[in-house]
Design a protein around this motif. Sequence first.
Motif, PDB file in Angstrom:
ATOM      1  N   VAL A   1       0.879  -1.167   0.000  1.00  0.00           N
ATOM      2  CA  VAL A   1       0.000   0.000   0.000  1.00  0.00           C
ATOM      3  C   VAL A   1       0.917   1.218   0.000  1.00  0.00           C
ATOM      4  O   VAL A   1       1.778   1.355   0.868  1.00  0.00           O
ATOM      5  N   VAL A   2       0.743   2.070  -1.001  1.00  0.00           N
ATOM      6  CA  VAL A   2       1.565   3.267  -1.129  1.00  0.00           C
ATOM      7  C   VAL A   2       0.662   4.477  -0.916  1.00  0.00           C
ATOM      8  O   VAL A   2      -0.333   4.657  -1.618  1.00  0.00           O
ATOM      9  N   TRP A   3       1.012   5.262   0.070  1.00  0.00           N
ATOM     10  CA  TRP A   3       0.232   6.443   0.442  1.00  0.00           C
ATOM     11  C   TRP A   3       0.848   7.664  -0.222  1.00  0.00           C
ATOM     12  O   TRP A   3       2.047   7.894  -0.098  1.00  0.00           O
ATOM     13  N   VAL A   4       0.018   8.443  -0.924  1.00  0.00           N
ATOM     14  CA  VAL A   4       0.476   9.663  -1.574  1.00  0.00           C
ATOM     15  C   VAL A   4      -0.185  10.836  -0.859  1.00  0.00           C
ATOM     16  O   VAL A   4      -1.394  10.814  -0.610  1.00  0.00           O
ATOM     17  N   GLN A   5       0.625  11.840  -0.516  1.00  0.00           N
ATOM     18  CA  GLN A   5       0.134  12.955   0.298  1.00  0.00           C
ATOM     19  C   GLN A   5       0.577  14.275  -0.311  1.00  0.00           C
ATOM     20  O   GLN A   5       1.767  14.549  -0.436  1.00  0.00           O
ATOM     21  N   HIS A   6      -0.417  15.082  -0.681  1.00  0.00           N
ATOM     22  CA  HIS A   6      -0.172  16.359  -1.348  1.00  0.00           C
ATOM     23  C   HIS A   6       0.089  17.467  -0.329  1.00  0.00           C
ATOM     24  O   HIS A   6      -0.504  17.487   0.740  1.00  0.00           O
ATOM     25  N   SER A   7       0.960  18.391  -0.702  1.00  0.00           N
ATOM     26  CA  SER A   7       1.122  19.610   0.092  1.00  0.00           C
ATOM     27  C   SER A   7       1.054  20.812  -0.847  1.00  0.00           C
ATOM     28  O   SER A   7       1.462  20.743  -2.003  1.00  0.00           O
ATOM     29  N   SER A   8       0.487  21.898  -0.323  1.00  0.00           N
ATOM     30  CA  SER A   8       0.312  23.136  -1.086  1.00  0.00           C
ATOM     31  C   SER A   8      -0.004  24.248  -0.090  1.00  0.00           C
ATOM     32  O   SER A   8      -0.022  24.014   1.118  1.00  0.00           O
ATOM     33  N   GLU A   9      -0.325  25.432  -0.611  1.00  0.00           N
ATOM     34  CA  GLU A   9      -0.728  26.528   0.277  1.00  0.00           C
ATOM     35  C   GLU A   9      -1.969  26.154   1.066  1.00  0.00           C
ATOM     36  O   GLU A   9      -2.098  26.508   2.235  1.00  0.00           O
ATOM     37  N   GLU A  10      -2.892  25.422   0.431  1.00  0.00           N
ATOM     38  CA  GLU A  10      -4.124  25.009   1.100  1.00  0.00           C
ATOM     39  C   GLU A  10      -3.912  23.789   2.000  1.00  0.00           C
ATOM     40  O   GLU A  10      -4.736  23.513   2.870  1.00  0.00           O
ATOM     41  N   LEU A  11      -2.837  23.052   1.758  1.00  0.00           N
ATOM     42  CA  LEU A  11      -2.530  21.834   2.521  1.00  0.00           C
ATOM     43  C   LEU A  11      -1.096  21.910   3.042  1.00  0.00           C
ATOM     44  O   LEU A  11      -0.231  21.130   2.633  1.00  0.00           O
ATOM     45  N   PRO A  12      -0.820  22.846   3.960  1.00  0.00           N
ATOM     46  CA  PRO A  12       0.554  22.976   4.452  1.00  0.00           C
ATOM     47  C   PRO A  12       0.982  21.755   5.273  1.00  0.00           C
ATOM     48  O   PRO A  12       0.197  21.222   6.067  1.00  0.00           O
TER      49      PRO A  12
END
Length: 184
Positions: A49-60
């Motif tokens: 199971v590979v977890w992908v996690q986004h980061s951005s201004e809305e998701l610091p």
Amino acid sequence: MTTLTDRPGTALLVIDVQNGVMAASHDTEAVVGRIEGLVSRAREAHVPVVWVQHSSEELPVGSPQWEYVLQLQRADGEALVAKQHGDSFEATDLEQVLAEAGAGRLVVAGAQTDACIRSTIHGAFTRGYDVVLVGDAHTTEDLTAYGAPAPADVISHTNLYWGFQTAPGRTAAVVPAADVEFAG
């Protein structure tokens, strides 16, 4: 059938099922429940199971909105891929993670259908992977105010066109969560 002939295995990609992404997504509770079931079945079959996690201004990074939803918890030893672009392969170590796992077939679930899911399934396919989109385990938010179709229509359309995707030596499929087979 993947063009990655030295990778006979399968991996489950769980993309961006984070608090800030899922808060306004369509049918969130049911989608998260199906993903939870997929994760459990993948683990039982010894499929990575590979977890992908986004980061951005809305998701610091480190913020409550950046965290994965409470129902989905990464187990010790499961890969976590941090990303900042729609395609989970762009500027990440996902390719290395999958190569080390011997995975040439990807089962994909998560959010958002019309952004990171779409970008990742296309990115995987062009890189030689067989790609199974779990048709009832991806979602998106309502962007009709910006001219987009309703979320259910976005999901339906993505499932429709992905089922007809073709390329030499690769397969694309759309399968309901209950019918996903993990070949370890």
